[in-house]
Enzyme design. Structure first.
Site, PDB file in Angstrom:
ATOM      1  N   ASN A  38       0.870  -1.178   0.000  1.00  0.00           N
ATOM      2  CA  ASN A  38       0.000   0.000   0.000  1.00  0.00           C
ATOM      3  C   ASN A  38       0.903   1.224   0.000  1.00  0.00           C
ATOM      4  OD1 ASN A  38      -1.747   2.098   0.557  1.00  0.00           O
ATOM      5  ND2 ASN A  38      -2.280   1.391   2.629  1.00  0.00           N
ATOM      6  N   TRP A  39       0.985   1.884  -1.153  1.00  0.00           N
ATOM      7  CA  TRP A  39       1.907   3.020  -1.273  1.00  0.00           C
ATOM      8  C   TRP A  39       1.364   4.294  -0.629  1.00  0.00           C
ATOM      9  CZ3 TRP A  39       3.960   2.570  -7.046  1.00  0.00           C
ATOM     10  CH2 TRP A  39       4.781   1.439  -7.125  1.00  0.00           C
ATOM     11  N   LYS A  40       0.104   4.271  -0.219  1.00  0.00           N
ATOM     12  CA  LYS A  40      -0.529   5.447   0.408  1.00  0.00           C
ATOM     13  C   LYS A  40      -0.340   6.678  -0.500  1.00  0.00           C
ATOM     14  CE  LYS A  40      -0.054   3.203   4.814  1.00  0.00           C
ATOM     15  NZ  LYS A  40       0.079   3.309   6.257  1.00  0.00           N
ATOM     16  N   HIS A  67      -9.422   1.138   5.284  1.00  0.00           N
ATOM     17  CA  HIS A  67      -8.118   1.343   5.948  1.00  0.00           C
ATOM     18  C   HIS A  67      -8.282   2.308   7.127  1.00  0.00           C
ATOM     19  CE1 HIS A  67      -3.998   2.564   6.667  1.00  0.00           C
ATOM     20  NE2 HIS A  67      -3.639   1.449   6.060  1.00  0.00           N
ATOM     21  N   GLU A 106      -6.565   4.670   8.179  1.00  0.00           N
ATOM     22  CA  GLU A 106      -6.321   6.100   7.897  1.00  0.00           C
ATOM     23  C   GLU A 106      -7.552   6.754   7.292  1.00  0.00           C
ATOM     24  OE1 GLU A 106      -2.661   5.558   5.735  1.00  0.00           O
ATOM     25  OE2 GLU A 106      -1.625   5.075   7.610  1.00  0.00           O
ATOM     26  N   GLU A 110      -4.991  -5.082  11.097  1.00  0.00           N
ATOM     27  CA  GLU A 110      -3.992  -4.025  11.248  1.00  0.00           C
ATOM     28  C   GLU A 110      -4.240  -3.265  12.545  1.00  0.00           C
ATOM     29  OE1 GLU A 110      -2.189  -2.793   7.269  1.00  0.00           O
ATOM     30  OE2 GLU A 110      -4.013  -1.625   7.488  1.00  0.00           O
ATOM     31  N   GLY A 152       2.709   2.395  10.785  1.00  0.00           N
ATOM     32  CA  GLY A 152       3.645   3.504  10.597  1.00  0.00           C
ATOM     33  C   GLY A 152       4.399   3.909  11.846  1.00  0.00           C
ATOM     34  N   SER A 200       3.684  -1.887  10.295  1.00  0.00           N
ATOM     35  CA  SER A 200       5.156  -1.847  10.410  1.00  0.00           C
ATOM     36  C   SER A 200       5.822  -3.151   9.983  1.00  0.00           C
ATOM     37  CB  SER A 200       5.570  -1.452  11.830  1.00  0.00           C
ATOM     38  OG  SER A 200       5.119  -0.135  12.126  1.00  0.00           O
ATOM     39  N   GLY A 224       2.925  -1.128   4.278  1.00  0.00           N
ATOM     40  CA  GLY A 224       2.879   0.296   3.953  1.00  0.00           C
ATOM     41  C   GLY A 224       4.270   0.817   3.610  1.00  0.00           C
ATOM     42  N   GLY A 225       4.906   1.455   4.584  1.00  0.00           N
ATOM     43  CA  GLY A 225       6.190   2.122   4.347  1.00  0.00           C
ATOM     44  C   GLY A 225       7.216   1.261   3.629  1.00  0.00           C
TER      45      GLY A 225
HETATM   46  P1  PGA Z   1       2.959   0.443   7.615  1.00  0.00           P
HETATM   47  O1  PGA Z   1       1.479   0.588   7.040  1.00  0.00           O
HETATM   48  O2  PGA Z   1       3.520  -0.844   7.054  1.00  0.00           O
HETATM   49  O3  PGA Z   1       3.700   1.660   7.110  1.00  0.00           O
HETATM   50  O4  PGA Z   1       2.850   0.398   9.093  1.00  0.00           O
HETATM   51  C1  PGA Z   1       0.647  -0.530   6.953  1.00  0.00           C
HETATM   52  C2  PGA Z   1      -0.700  -0.131   6.431  1.00  0.00           C
HETATM   53  O5  PGA Z   1      -1.155   0.970   6.716  1.00  0.00           O
HETATM   54  O6  PGA Z   1      -1.338  -0.908   5.700  1.00  0.00           O
END
Ligand code: PGA
Length: 268
Positions: free
Chosen positions: A16-18, A100, A102, A175, A181, A221, A242-243
């Site tokens: 997930n590149w956000k 998600h 966020e 999650e 993050g 993470s 994510g990251g």
């Molecule tokens: P993260 O994000 O790996 O940067 O913690 C995971 C996600 O939001 O799916």
């Protein structure tokens, strides 16, 4: 595992590149990740921002890396300025992240809305990854499992309210919000317990035949160093990353580890 007599569940790594990358560098990154992660048996998915979708689809055309979106609107068309709907992306993407944390936090998405988005996925041929997870307060107060169960039940209730069925190909990502993050991760054993609870909740809601087949991913993470903790758990079927999904070397390490699980499942 879902049982000796069933086909093993797939092993899925979804990036997930956000809100990162532009069309130009997204194409290069997708291409580099595809080349570095070509491991048999692992289902790979990349979810770029909408604006980068076409570039990534083109970059991945000769690979078996699937492309997903990070969200869709709950309605297919209409007066919703700035929004993007399932039929708009269905010609490009085949997966969609839904609910998600966020978006729950920043756009106020609730479980009922998330349920309607799942139905749009089914209608337009997108494979949904439904995200659930507790806040830190919930975990510290011993309410983590109740919170995740409630999220699922409310989503299922909405689907039932509109007299529809859960999408057959549903994937769930557990999650924990406090792990996203932050560099903190859940314990593998806690993630495994949550995966079991998720399947039990689906079974209790009457999707018992399918519940044991629903892939459950861990997210929060995940790195090449942290992935082993989760894939060592038979209840966990992969990761939502994510990251680290923006880093080619990290994705190479994560998918390589996933390949070990995939091979072991095939051999079992
Ligand atoms: P993260 O994000 O790996 O940067 O913690 C995971 C996600 O939001 O799916």
């Amino acid at each position: 595992m879902s049982g000796r007599h069933n086909a093993p569940r797939p092993v899925i790594i979804c990036g997930n590149w956000k809100m990162n990358t532009t069309p130009l560098d997204a194409a290069m990154l997708a291409n580099d990740i595809a080349g570095a992660t070509d491991v048999p048996g692992v289902t790979r998915v990349i979810c770029p921002p909408f604006i980068c979708l076409q570039a990534v689809v083109t970059a991945l055309a000769d690979t078996d890396v699937a492309v997903g979106v990070q969200n869709i609107h709950a309605e297919p068309f209409g007066a919703y300025t700035g929004e993007v709907s399932a039929p708009m992306v269905a010609q490009l993407a085949s997966w969609a992240i839904i609910g998600h944390s966020e978006r729950r936090r920043d756009q106020g998405e609730d479980d009922a809305l998330v349920g309607r988005k799942l139905l749009r996925c089914a209608e337009f041929g997108l494979r949904p990854i439904l995200c659930v997870g507790e806040q830190i307060d919930d975990r510290q107060a011993g309410r983590a499992e109740a919170t995740v169960r409630r999220q699922l039940e409310r989503t299922l209730n909405e689907i039932e309210r509109v007299a529809a069925r859960l999408p057959e190909d549903l994937v769930i990502a557990y999650e924990p919000v406090w792990a996203i993050g932050t560099g903190l991760t859940a314990r593998g054993s806690d993630a495994s317990a949550m995966a079991q609870l998720i399947r039990d909740t689906l079974a209790a809601a009457g999707v018992a035949a399918k519940a044991s087949h629903v892939p459950v991913l861990y997210g929060g993470s995940v790195t090449s160093a942290a992935i082993d903790e989760f894939l060592a758990e038979p209840e966990i079927d992969g990761a939502l990353v994510g990251g680290a999904s923006l880093k080619v070397d990290e994705m190479a390490g994560i998918v390589a580890r996933a390949g070990i699980t995939a091979a072991a499942r095939q051999a079992a």
